[in-house]
Write a protein that holds these residues in place. Structure first.
Motif, PDB file in Angstrom:
ATOM      1  N   PRO A  99      53.303  50.655  42.774  1.00  0.00           N
ATOM      2  CA  PRO A  99      54.364  49.938  42.856  1.00  0.00           C
ATOM      3  C   PRO A  99      53.743  48.339  43.772  1.00  0.00           C
ATOM      4  O   PRO A  99      52.840  48.550  44.356  1.00  0.00           O
ATOM      5  N   ILE A 100      54.561  47.397  43.101  1.00  0.00           N
ATOM      6  CA  ILE A 100      53.906  46.139  43.610  1.00  0.00           C
ATOM      7  C   ILE A 100      54.299  45.884  45.307  1.00  0.00           C
ATOM      8  O   ILE A 100      53.348  45.237  45.807  1.00  0.00           O
ATOM      9  N   SER A 101      55.427  46.582  45.640  1.00  0.00           N
ATOM     10  CA  SER A 101      55.596  46.679  47.195  1.00  0.00           C
ATOM     11  C   SER A 101      54.196  47.018  47.867  1.00  0.00           C
ATOM     12  O   SER A 101      54.003  46.856  49.111  1.00  0.00           O
ATOM     13  N   VAL A 102      53.502  48.244  47.218  1.00  0.00           N
ATOM     14  CA  VAL A 102      52.381  48.586  47.957  1.00  0.00           C
ATOM     15  C   VAL A 102      51.387  47.649  47.928  1.00  0.00           C
ATOM     16  O   VAL A 102      50.535  47.452  48.849  1.00  0.00           O
ATOM     17  N   LEU A 103      50.984  46.973  46.566  1.00  0.00           N
ATOM     18  CA  LEU A 103      50.145  45.885  46.478  1.00  0.00           C
ATOM     19  C   LEU A 103      50.416  44.702  47.753  1.00  0.00           C
ATOM     20  O   LEU A 103      49.313  44.404  48.302  1.00  0.00           O
ATOM     21  N   SER A 161      31.752  43.480  27.011  1.00  0.00           N
ATOM     22  CA  SER A 161      31.546  42.125  26.448  1.00  0.00           C
ATOM     23  C   SER A 161      31.760  41.285  27.841  1.00  0.00           C
ATOM     24  O   SER A 161      31.234  40.263  28.004  1.00  0.00           O
ATOM     25  N   TRP A 162      32.490  41.667  28.783  1.00  0.00           N
ATOM     26  CA  TRP A 162      33.010  41.032  29.961  1.00  0.00           C
ATOM     27  C   TRP A 162      32.329  41.489  31.211  1.00  0.00           C
ATOM     28  O   TRP A 162      31.924  40.842  32.113  1.00  0.00           O
ATOM     29  N   GLY A 163      32.484  42.741  31.288  1.00  0.00           N
ATOM     30  CA  GLY A 163      32.242  43.584  32.704  1.00  0.00           C
ATOM     31  C   GLY A 163      33.214  43.484  33.629  1.00  0.00           C
ATOM     32  O   GLY A 163      33.425  44.118  34.916  1.00  0.00           O
ATOM     33  N   PHE A 164      34.211  42.950  33.146  1.00  0.00           N
ATOM     34  CA  PHE A 164      35.388  42.685  34.037  1.00  0.00           C
ATOM     35  C   PHE A 164      36.794  42.581  33.144  1.00  0.00           C
ATOM     36  O   PHE A 164      36.631  42.147  32.163  1.00  0.00           O
ATOM     37  N   PHE A 165      37.929  43.187  33.815  1.00  0.00           N
ATOM     38  CA  PHE A 165      38.930  43.164  33.081  1.00  0.00           C
ATOM     39  C   PHE A 165      40.292  43.595  34.266  1.00  0.00           C
ATOM     40  O   PHE A 165      39.908  43.773  35.547  1.00  0.00           O
ATOM     41  N   GLN A 166      41.273  42.991  33.986  1.00  0.00           N
ATOM     42  CA  GLN A 166      42.587  43.188  34.771  1.00  0.00           C
ATOM     43  C   GLN A 166      43.224  44.429  34.203  1.00  0.00           C
ATOM     44  O   GLN A 166      43.573  44.568  32.882  1.00  0.00           O
ATOM     45  N   VAL A 167      43.929  45.537  34.909  1.00  0.00           N
ATOM     46  CA  VAL A 167      44.938  46.143  34.590  1.00  0.00           C
ATOM     47  C   VAL A 167      46.204  46.062  35.037  1.00  0.00           C
ATOM     48  O   VAL A 167      46.349  45.584  36.095  1.00  0.00           O
ATOM     49  N   ILE A 168      47.224  46.000  33.976  1.00  0.00           N
ATOM     50  CA  ILE A 168      48.701  45.881  34.448  1.00  0.00           C
ATOM     51  C   ILE A 168      49.340  47.340  34.330  1.00  0.00           C
ATOM     52  O   ILE A 168      48.811  48.114  33.331  1.00  0.00           O
ATOM     53  N   ASN A 169      50.453  47.632  34.839  1.00  0.00           N
ATOM     54  CA  ASN A 169      51.299  48.731  34.782  1.00  0.00           C
ATOM     55  C   ASN A 169      50.438  49.975  34.846  1.00  0.00           C
ATOM     56  O   ASN A 169      50.386  50.904  34.054  1.00  0.00           O
ATOM     57  N   HIS A 170      49.794  49.712  36.143  1.00  0.00           N
ATOM     58  CA  HIS A 170      48.730  50.815  36.687  1.00  0.00           C
ATOM     59  C   HIS A 170      49.505  52.006  37.444  1.00  0.00           C
ATOM     60  O   HIS A 170      48.827  53.014  37.805  1.00  0.00           O
ATOM     61  N   LEU A 175      39.828  45.975  42.610  1.00  0.00           N
ATOM     62  CA  LEU A 175      39.985  44.641  43.479  1.00  0.00           C
ATOM     63  C   LEU A 175      41.376  43.977  43.631  1.00  0.00           C
ATOM     64  O   LEU A 175      42.143  43.910  42.245  1.00  0.00           O
ATOM     65  N   LEU A 176      41.899  44.079  44.313  1.00  0.00           N
ATOM     66  CA  LEU A 176      43.485  43.416  44.830  1.00  0.00           C
ATOM     67  C   LEU A 176      43.315  42.015  45.403  1.00  0.00           C
ATOM     68  O   LEU A 176      42.465  42.071  46.528  1.00  0.00           O
ATOM     69  N   GLN A 177      44.050  40.957  45.073  1.00  0.00           N
ATOM     70  CA  GLN A 177      44.049  39.923  45.743  1.00  0.00           C
ATOM     71  C   GLN A 177      45.243  39.229  45.631  1.00  0.00           C
ATOM     72  O   GLN A 177      46.404  39.669  44.926  1.00  0.00           O
ATOM     73  N   ASN A 178      45.313  38.281  46.565  1.00  0.00           N
ATOM     74  CA  ASN A 178      46.599  37.393  46.851  1.00  0.00           C
ATOM     75  C   ASN A 178      46.477  36.406  45.565  1.00  0.00           C
ATOM     76  O   ASN A 178      45.659  36.555  44.727  1.00  0.00           O
ATOM     77  N   GLN A 179      47.733  35.510  45.693  1.00  0.00           N
ATOM     78  CA  GLN A 179      47.794  34.592  44.489  1.00  0.00           C
ATOM     79  C   GLN A 179      46.664  33.328  44.760  1.00  0.00           C
ATOM     80  O   GLN A 179      46.871  32.514  43.953  1.00  0.00           O
ATOM     81  N   ILE A 180      46.020  33.242  45.776  1.00  0.00           N
ATOM     82  CA  ILE A 180      45.173  32.090  45.944  1.00  0.00           C
ATOM     83  C   ILE A 180      43.813  32.311  45.142  1.00  0.00           C
ATOM     84  O   ILE A 180      43.137  33.307  45.200  1.00  0.00           O
ATOM     85  N   GLN A 181      43.651  31.404  44.015  1.00  0.00           N
ATOM     86  CA  GLN A 181      42.501  31.537  43.252  1.00  0.00           C
ATOM     87  C   GLN A 181      41.045  31.019  43.796  1.00  0.00           C
ATOM     88  O   GLN A 181      41.166  30.751  44.836  1.00  0.00           O
ATOM     89  N   PRO A 227      45.094  35.125  39.113  1.00  0.00           N
ATOM     90  CA  PRO A 227      45.670  36.408  39.653  1.00  0.00           C
ATOM     91  C   PRO A 227      46.958  36.462  38.810  1.00  0.00           C
ATOM     92  O   PRO A 227      47.666  35.630  38.567  1.00  0.00           O
ATOM     93  N   VAL A 228      46.831  37.875  38.273  1.00  0.00           N
ATOM     94  CA  VAL A 228      47.913  38.170  37.565  1.00  0.00           C
ATOM     95  C   VAL A 228      49.052  39.117  38.331  1.00  0.00           C
ATOM     96  O   VAL A 228      48.361  40.114  39.124  1.00  0.00           O
ATOM     97  N   HIS A 229      50.047  38.702  38.696  1.00  0.00           N
ATOM     98  CA  HIS A 229      51.052  39.492  39.716  1.00  0.00           C
ATOM     99  C   HIS A 229      51.385  40.707  39.276  1.00  0.00           C
ATOM    100  O   HIS A 229      51.472  41.182  38.020  1.00  0.00           O
ATOM    101  N   GLY A 230      50.720  41.741  40.344  1.00  0.00           N
ATOM    102  CA  GLY A 230      50.966  43.034  39.957  1.00  0.00           C
ATOM    103  C   GLY A 230      49.684  43.721  39.525  1.00  0.00           C
ATOM    104  O   GLY A 230      49.542  44.854  39.117  1.00  0.00           O
ATOM    105  N   GLY A 231      48.805  42.798  38.950  1.00  0.00           N
ATOM    106  CA  GLY A 231      47.446  43.310  38.284  1.00  0.00           C
ATOM    107  C   GLY A 231      46.436  43.681  39.175  1.00  0.00           C
ATOM    108  O   GLY A 231      46.303  43.413  40.438  1.00  0.00           O
ATOM    109  N   LEU A 232      45.521  44.567  38.686  1.00  0.00           N
ATOM    110  CA  LEU A 232      44.285  44.933  39.516  1.00  0.00           C
ATOM    111  C   LEU A 232      42.962  44.472  38.649  1.00  0.00           C
ATOM    112  O   LEU A 232      42.950  44.689  37.670  1.00  0.00           O
ATOM    113  N   ILE A 233      41.990  44.008  39.375  1.00  0.00           N
ATOM    114  CA  ILE A 233      40.867  43.427  38.590  1.00  0.00           C
ATOM    115  C   ILE A 233      39.863  44.767  38.863  1.00  0.00           C
ATOM    116  O   ILE A 233      39.393  45.331  39.895  1.00  0.00           O
ATOM    117  N   ILE A 234      39.161  45.156  37.582  1.00  0.00           N
ATOM    118  CA  ILE A 234      38.099  46.359  37.573  1.00  0.00           C
ATOM    119  C   ILE A 234      37.032  45.509  37.133  1.00  0.00           C
ATOM    120  O   ILE A 234      36.823  44.690  36.276  1.00  0.00           O
TER     121      ILE A 234
END
Length: 366
Positions: free
Chosen positions: A99-103, A87-96, A244-250, A265-272
């Motif tokens: 570590p946030i330090s790696v992001l 339905s979207w073709g896009f989603f964010q995954v969290i708790n993947h 996709l990994l991104q910083n907090q600038i929309q 952007p969701v802190h710690g999230g990745l966009i697929i």
């Protein structure tokens, strides 16, 4: 887009290209107006004033992967991902599991590369795309109708492993680590998407969907006239899947039900997101959707790191199309088979676009 009859667009493009200083060089120079070749036709630009409140409040699905390996929750996660990809073709995954330090280190390393002096970056500057490492501004600079306000570092990570020595020292360690992390997440998601089609979890990996990988680290510097250009023009991704990994600038916007939705952007999230190739392979079950990035009006640069996954081995007969396991009398093939050459020629013959290969290979049963 010519300002005057004497405007020589090709000359300006070449001067910009040969300077090897990219969009960041223009931004850092303190210019107040952007060069004409960055100006997009008004009808292709975001209309900020007419945005509906509904579009502003919509958001792409956010899926928690923390319980993906627990039997009682696994099917629920499969269902969520299947629905989001349809339905979207896009989603964010969290708790993947990354570590946030790696992001954060990955974002900082890509930013550090782009913030180096022009003479340091310029040795990686080129136009030919195929392997190794390249730094460039607008890979389709001479093919697109208008340039976009971004610079990119590209690294071909597979199927042949990249020699770490080829990578810029300032981000080499982080790029290699990110490639491993992004591939791990992609393979988890591909397994869930495969199950969502009623296939074995390992089917996509068996089909080499995670082998051909390109990592792209974008910088979207401050733009003095963000209402006249774009960070990236409207397009769909041609491959299988993008992480996709991104910083907090929309800046990312996704097309959904004829509206542009801002991706917060969701802190710690990745966009697929689903690529054209996955739409074809799934026989239209999963959808690649249009997206774009608006030009950055913040003084702080927007940084994103995309890992694009493309299939690397073609079927024995040299063709690829919908998976035969998904076809039946009730569900005939929506797309004809196509070759690697068709795929490459379609991508490199023009600027970024939306689903042009899908349009060419769609079967009309009328």
């Amino acid at each position: 887009m010519a300002a005057t009859s004497s405007y020589d667009r090709l000359k300006e493009l070449k001067e910009f290209d040969e300077s090897k200083s990219g969009v960041k060089g223009l931004s850092d120079s303190g210019i107040k107006t952007i060069p004409d070749f960055f100006k997009h036709p008004p009808q292709t630009l975001p209309d900020v004033k007419s945005k509906s409140s509904e579009a502003r409040t919509k958001t792409i699905p956010v899926i928690d992967l923390s319980k993906v390996n627990t039997p009682e929750h696994h099917q629920g996660v499969v269902n969520q991902i299947k629905e989001a990809a349809k339905s979207w073709g896009f989603f964010q995954v969290i708790n993947h599991g990354i570590p946030i330090s790696v992001l954060e280190k990955t974002i900082e390393a890509i930013k550090a590369f782009h913030e180096q002096p022009q003479e340091t970056k310029s040795k990686y500057y080129k136009r030919e795309e195929s392997h190794g490492v390249m730094y460039t501004s607008n890979n389709d600079l001479y093919r697109a109708e208008a340039a976009c306000w971004l610079d990119s570092l590209k690294a071909w990570m597979g199927p042949k492993p990249l020699d770490p020595e080829e990578l810029p020292a300032i981000c080499s360690k982080e790029v290699i680590e990110w490639d491993l992390s992004a591939t791990k997440v992609a393979e988890t998601v591909m397994g869930l998407l495969s199950e969502g089609l009623g296939l074995e979890a390992g089917k996509f990996k068996e089909l080499t969907f995670s082998e051909e990988r390109v990592l792209v680290g974008h910088i979207y510097p401050y733009c003095p006239q963000p209402d006249l250009t774009l960070g990236i023009a409207l397009h769909t991704d041609p491959g299988v899947l993008t992480v996709l990994l991104q910083n907090q600038i929309q800046g990312l916007q996704v097309r959904h039900e004829d509206e542009w939705v801002n991706v917060k952007p969701v802190h710690g999230g990745l966009i697929i997101n689903v690529g054209d190739f996955l739409q074809i392979v799934s026989n239209g079950e999963y959808q690649s959707v249009q997206h774009r990035v608006v030009a950055n009006s913040c003084k702080e640069p927007r940084i994103s790191v995309a890992e694009f996954f493309n299939l690397s081995k073609w079927k024995g007969d040299g063709y690829y199309g919908p998976l035969s396991e998904l076809l039946s009398e009730q569900k005939p093939a929506m797309y004809r088979d196509f070759t690697a050459q068709e795929f490459e020629e379609n991508f490199y013959s023009k600027g970024l676009d939306s689903k042009s290969l899908i349009q060419k290979i769609t079967i009309n049963y009328d």
